[in-house]
Scaffold this motif. Structure first.
Motif, short mmCIF file in Angstrom:
data_model
loop_
_atom_site.label_atom_id
_atom_site.label_comp_id
_atom_site.label_asym_id
_atom_site.label_seq_id
_atom_site.Cartn_x
_atom_site.Cartn_y
_atom_site.Cartn_z
N ILE A 383 0.84 -1.02 0.10
CA ILE A 383 0.00 -0.12 0.32
C ILE A 383 0.95 1.24 0.10
CG2 ILE A 383 -1.86 -1.33 1.16
CD1 ILE A 383 -1.14 0.53 3.70
N THR A 384 0.19 2.37 -0.37
CA THR A 384 0.84 3.70 -0.20
C THR A 384 -0.27 4.36 0.69
OG1 THR A 384 -0.31 4.47 -2.10
CG2 THR A 384 2.03 3.50 -2.39
N GLU A 385 0.45 5.51 1.26
CA GLU A 385 -0.22 6.33 2.09
C GLU A 385 -0.42 8.01 1.57
OE1 GLU A 385 0.97 5.99 6.20
OE2 GLU A 385 0.38 3.83 6.26
N HIS A 386 -1.27 8.47 1.84
CA HIS A 386 -1.48 10.04 1.10
C HIS A 386 -2.48 10.57 2.14
CE1 HIS A 386 -0.19 7.96 -2.59
NE2 HIS A 386 -0.94 7.19 -2.29
N GLU A 387 -2.04 12.02 2.40
CA GLU A 387 -2.80 13.05 2.87
C GLU A 387 -4.02 13.35 2.54
OE1 GLU A 387 -0.38 15.54 6.02
OE2 GLU A 387 -0.08 16.01 4.13
N ASP A 388 -5.17 13.02 3.30
CA ASP A 388 -6.33 13.46 2.95
C ASP A 388 -7.17 14.68 3.63
OD1 ASP A 388 -9.05 13.37 1.76
OD2 ASP A 388 -9.53 11.27 2.44
N PHE A 389 -7.63 15.58 2.89
CA PHE A 389 -8.11 16.71 3.66
C PHE A 389 -9.69 17.00 3.16
CE2 PHE A 389 -3.62 17.66 3.57
CZ PHE A 389 -3.56 18.13 4.89
N SER A 390 -10.10 15.80 2.66
CA SER A 390 -11.80 15.96 2.12
C SER A 390 -12.62 16.00 3.39
CB SER A 390 -11.99 14.85 1.16
OG SER A 390 -11.81 13.49 1.87
N HIS A 391 -13.73 16.49 3.14
CA HIS A 391 -14.92 16.53 4.13
C HIS A 391 -14.55 17.16 5.41
CE1 HIS A 391 -16.92 13.55 1.54
NE2 HIS A 391 -15.76 12.94 1.53
N GLY A 392 -13.48 18.20 5.38
CA GLY A 392 -12.84 19.09 6.34
C GLY A 392 -12.28 18.26 7.27
#
Length: 444
Positions: A383-392
């Protein structure tokens, strides 16, 4: 002493002149002992590459010929073709051509024309593969009667072979060369300057008749055509390849060799569809991967140069359900307690539904009460990990390393030893149980 010195200088000059005089005898082609022919085989990029590989060919130049304009460039040709298509002009357009200069002492015109016939499809009229228009017509433009005679003789011979193979009438224009124009510099040696260009197909796969000068192997005139009756009628992937195609080898190494898929996949060097099956249009490059359903093409992927993400997205859209696509490609989320594999407890592996690559082992799965399958550790490198700023919110998104599809998110509230909770959408997981012998070992 002076006389002796002058004598030595004169002798040296004579030897130098004699050495220079012998150079033309070393089979070095000059403008006086070369010949040329102008050929239209569709897009001149692939034609230039194919014809330049013939021993005895000295130079291959891309150009335009056979039209009414005495001076024209690439965009002039494209613009005129558009007017022709809409019936706004009766002016004759140029064809994209290559001027093949060769040494007749090394290779004769017949051999060059045999390569011409075998390296494109001369039955397609005003097109070549996906390139459609009078500017892509098949053509032989000659500069004397002897060339015209050889062109027509080879045309008749190849027509016999094509007819026997089930092809229609040759549409190649054979005419005196008219208004030849050298193409722009950026079109010259295009595939050398742009190594990520496609590998052009080698024509119809029909060998020029006779045992003489055809470059195709004598024992195997062409790659055998696949039989539709031997393939999966419901869903079948066919990878159309070409010999000496570096991108085909790259596709095999990066995709095919490790691909774990339930879809039947086969490869072929024959550019025709399986017997009894149909393509939407002719192929023009390799590798081309075509998905057939019920014997008909439903989608294709043309060309490959290491762009794995593009390929996996293409095939993913064809293999996944609408709900799976929403999660995988639109970062969607299934409703809690509605996804697959929530209660799966058998020994085995959860894999990527597109690539088949292992993602999580069942012995890392735990009951989190969240309503989604949860794991405390992924398979290494899966897997790879990514920052997610969706939905506040600020979360860490988890994607499959092999296909790039969205899987879910990871949180820091899991059990030991990792204290991680990989919260994964069950609908984008495929479960592969361990073989029975492994299960038996696990219960001892």
């Amino acid at each position: 002493m002076l006389r002796k010195l002058l004598t030595l200088l004169a002798l040296a000059a004579t030897l130098s002149v004699s050495a220079c005089a012998k150079e033309p005898e070393m089979n070095t082609p000059t403008a006086e002992n070369t010949d040329y022919i102008v050929l239209g085989m569709g897009c001149f990029w692939g034609a230039e590459k194919r014809m330049s590989e013939i021993p005895g060919v000295i130079d291959v130049e891309s150009g335009y010929a056979g039209g009414d304009a005495e001076n024209a460039g690439y965009y002039d040709v494209l613009g005129l073709e558009k007017e022709i298509r809409y019936g706004k002009t009766d002016q004759r357009n140029h064809a994209e051509v290559v001027k093949v200069t060769f040494d007749p002492q090394t290779v004769d015109l017949e051999t060059i024309l045999i390569h011409f016939w075998e390296n494109h499809d001369p039955t397609q009229g005003d097109r070549q593969g996906n390139d459609v228009g009078t500017n892509y017509r098949s053509a032989i433009y000659t500069h004397n009667d002897a060339q015209t005679a050889i062109a027509k003789q080879t045309e008749a011979a190849y027509q016999t072979a094509l007819t026997q193979a089930g092809y229609s009438k040759i549409t190649t224009e054979i005419a005196p060369l008219h208004n030849y124009i050298t193409a722009e510099e950026y079109h010259q040696n295009y595939l050398q300057k742009n190594p990520n260009g496609y590998c052009g197909l080698g024509g119809t796969g029909v060998k020029y008749p006779g045992d003489g000068k055809s470059p195709m192997p004598k024992s195997e005139p062409s790659a055998p055509r696949l039989q539709g009756s031997d393939l999966n009628q419901t869903r079948q992937l066919v990878v159309f390849e070409a010999e000496d195609c570096a991108f085909c080898k790259q596709f095999k190494a990066e995709i095919l060799d490790d691909w774990q898929t339930d879809v039947d996949v086969t490869t072929t060097l024959n550019p025709n569809p399986p017997e009894g099956w149909t393509l939407e249009k002719s192929l023009f490059a390799t590798p081309t991967i075509v998905l057939f359903e019920d014997g008909k093409e439903v989608s294709r992927f043309t060309g490959y140069n290491g762009d794995k993400a593009r390929f996996w997205k293409w095939i993913g859209f064809r293999l996944l359900t609408p709900e799976q696509r929403r999660i995988a490609f639109e970062q969607g989320t299934e409703q809690a307690f509605t996804g697959s594999h929530l209660d799966e407890k058998r020994p085995g592996t959860f894999v990527d539904p597109i690539t088949g690559a292992a993602l999580f082992r069942s012995d890392t799965k735990f009951e989190s009460g969240s309503g989604w399958p949860s794991f405390f550790n992924p398979v290494e490198g899966a897997i790879t990990e990514h920052e997610d700023f969706s939905h506040g919110m600020h979360r860490i998104e988890v994607r499959s390393a092999s296909s790039g599809i969205h899987l879910g998110h990871v949180f820091n509230d899991g059990p030991p030893p990792s204290h991680k909770r990989y919260c994964i959408n069950g609908n984008v997981l495929k479960f592969v149980p361990d073989p029975p012998e492994n299960n038996a070992n696990n219960t001892e």
